[in-house]
Design a protein around this motif. Structure first.
Motif, short mmCIF file in Angstrom:
data_model
loop_
_atom_site.label_atom_id
_atom_site.label_comp_id
_atom_site.label_asym_id
_atom_site.label_seq_id
_atom_site.Cartn_x
_atom_site.Cartn_y
_atom_site.Cartn_z
N GLU A 92 0.81 -1.21 0.00
CA GLU A 92 0.00 0.00 0.00
C GLU A 92 0.85 1.26 0.00
O GLU A 92 0.40 2.31 -0.48
CB GLU A 92 -0.93 0.00 1.22
N ASN A 93 2.08 1.18 0.52
CA ASN A 93 2.95 2.37 0.52
C ASN A 93 3.68 2.56 -0.80
O ASN A 93 4.48 3.50 -0.93
CB ASN A 93 3.95 2.29 1.68
N GLY A 94 3.42 1.69 -1.80
CA GLY A 94 4.03 1.82 -3.11
C GLY A 94 5.26 0.96 -3.33
O GLY A 94 5.75 0.87 -4.47
N THR A 95 5.79 0.32 -2.29
CA THR A 95 6.95 -0.55 -2.44
C THR A 95 6.58 -1.78 -3.25
O THR A 95 5.54 -2.41 -3.03
CB THR A 95 7.48 -0.99 -1.06
N VAL A 96 7.44 -2.14 -4.21
CA VAL A 96 7.19 -3.28 -5.09
C VAL A 96 8.27 -4.34 -4.87
O VAL A 96 9.46 -4.03 -4.83
CB VAL A 96 7.19 -2.85 -6.58
N VAL A 97 7.84 -5.60 -4.71
CA VAL A 97 8.76 -6.73 -4.57
C VAL A 97 8.44 -7.75 -5.65
O VAL A 97 7.32 -7.82 -6.16
CB VAL A 97 8.66 -7.36 -3.17
N ASN A 98 9.43 -8.55 -6.02
CA ASN A 98 9.22 -9.58 -7.04
C ASN A 98 8.93 -10.93 -6.39
O ASN A 98 8.74 -11.03 -5.17
CB ASN A 98 10.40 -9.65 -8.00
N ALA A 99 8.94 -11.98 -7.19
CA ALA A 99 8.52 -13.29 -6.72
C ALA A 99 9.43 -13.86 -5.64
O ALA A 99 9.00 -14.72 -4.86
CB ALA A 99 8.43 -14.27 -7.90
N SER A 100 10.67 -13.40 -5.58
CA SER A 100 11.59 -13.92 -4.56
C SER A 100 11.11 -13.59 -3.15
O SER A 100 11.52 -14.25 -2.18
CB SER A 100 12.99 -13.36 -4.79
N ALA A 101 10.26 -12.58 -3.02
CA ALA A 101 9.73 -12.21 -1.71
C ALA A 101 8.37 -12.85 -1.44
O ALA A 101 7.77 -12.60 -0.39
CB ALA A 101 9.61 -10.69 -1.60
N LEU A 102 7.89 -13.67 -2.37
CA LEU A 102 6.59 -14.32 -2.23
C LEU A 102 6.78 -15.83 -2.10
O LEU A 102 7.75 -16.40 -2.59
CB LEU A 102 5.71 -14.00 -3.44
N ASP A 103 5.83 -16.46 -1.46
CA ASP A 103 5.84 -17.91 -1.32
C ASP A 103 4.86 -18.48 -2.35
O ASP A 103 3.65 -18.29 -2.23
CB ASP A 103 5.43 -18.31 0.10
N VAL A 104 5.39 -19.17 -3.37
CA VAL A 104 4.57 -19.68 -4.46
C VAL A 104 4.68 -21.21 -4.51
O VAL A 104 5.78 -21.76 -4.50
CB VAL A 104 5.00 -19.10 -5.82
#
Length: 250
Positions: A92-104
């Motif tokens: 919500e603050n505009g920071t963008v992360v890629n898939a390495s920061a997600l659990d897929v």
């Protein structure tokens, strides 16, 4: 006999192994593909924005949940994990992360993405081919689909837009289709190239002209045959038939 039993046991083992593979899923998630780079338009007003381009589409979803399950359906209607790339999440603050920061992870029919926050936006790219598109509705609320340049959806049967209750606008030669609130389980589209309408109209006009010419030719042939019958004395008046047989045959 023993060799035959051994062969049957081996066949059964291979069958069970194949069955287990189908049950537990198609395999590992391609992390390299998920971490590919892509630029997304995060400044979207709709809950779901789908930008269809040549060979792929980009989807941006506003989420208020910790997990999103992505899938599509094959030609038989069977669900399967959606093949995506360049997965990203915006806080919500505009920071963008890629898939390495997600659990897929993935099951036999779903790609499960655990999000780092319950509120934000998730985006990904996926293949898109031809002049049609369909996707399950992964989030509720408003939707916007942007067609490739030069494509139109104004005329049926060349086009199809489901669900109904949509609006369209043209911006930079691209049609934007919007829904205020999608309640259906899927969004399905079929479109045509702008010049296809001219081709369709030309073909339809040609067929209409051919039909008219054929009808005139058919009527002319009937008239010629009728004249020949009259010349040969084969013309019979139906009213005379109802009056009775010719004189001398009563």
């Amino acid at each position: 006999m023993r060799r035959r039993l051994l062969a049957l046991a081996l066949l059964a083992l291979l069958t069970m192994s194949a069955g287990c593979t189908a049950i537990f899923g198609p395999g590992e998630v391609d992390q390299q593909r998920l971490n590919e780079n892509a630029t997304y338009d995060w400044d979207t007003n709709a809950n779901a924005t789908i930008d269809i381009r040549s060979g792929e589409y980009q989807a941006v979803y506003a989420v208020d949940q910790s997990t999103i399950e992505l899938y599509d359906r094959d030609g038989f209607g069977t669900e399967r994990p959606l093949e995506i790339s360049a997965l990203k999440f915006q806080f919500e603050n505009g920071t963008v992360v890629n898939a390495s920061a997600l659990d897929v992870s993935q099951t036999r029919n779903r790609l499960i993405v655990d999000l780092p926050a319950e509120h934000g936006k998730v985006a990904y790219s996926a293949p898109a081919q031809g002049k049609s598109f369909g996707t399950p509705t992964f989030v509720t609320g408003s939707y916007e689909v942007i067609l490739p340049p030069g494509m139109r959806v104004d005329y049926v049967p060349l086009a199809q837009v489901q669900p109904g209750g949509y609006e369209t606008r043209l911006e930079d030669n691209r049609v934007h289709i919007t829904w205020a609130d999608v309640q259906s389980r899927a969004v399905i589209l079929r479109w045509y190239l702008d010049r296809d309408l001219t081709i369709f109209a030309t073909v339809a006009a040609g067929l209409a002209i051919a039909g008219i010419v054929g009808a005139f030719y058919y009527l002319k042939q009937i008239r010629v045959l009728r004249e020949r019958r009259e010349e040969l004395g084969l013309s019979v008046d139906m009213d005379d038939d109802r009056r009775g047989p010719p004189p001398g045959m009563r």
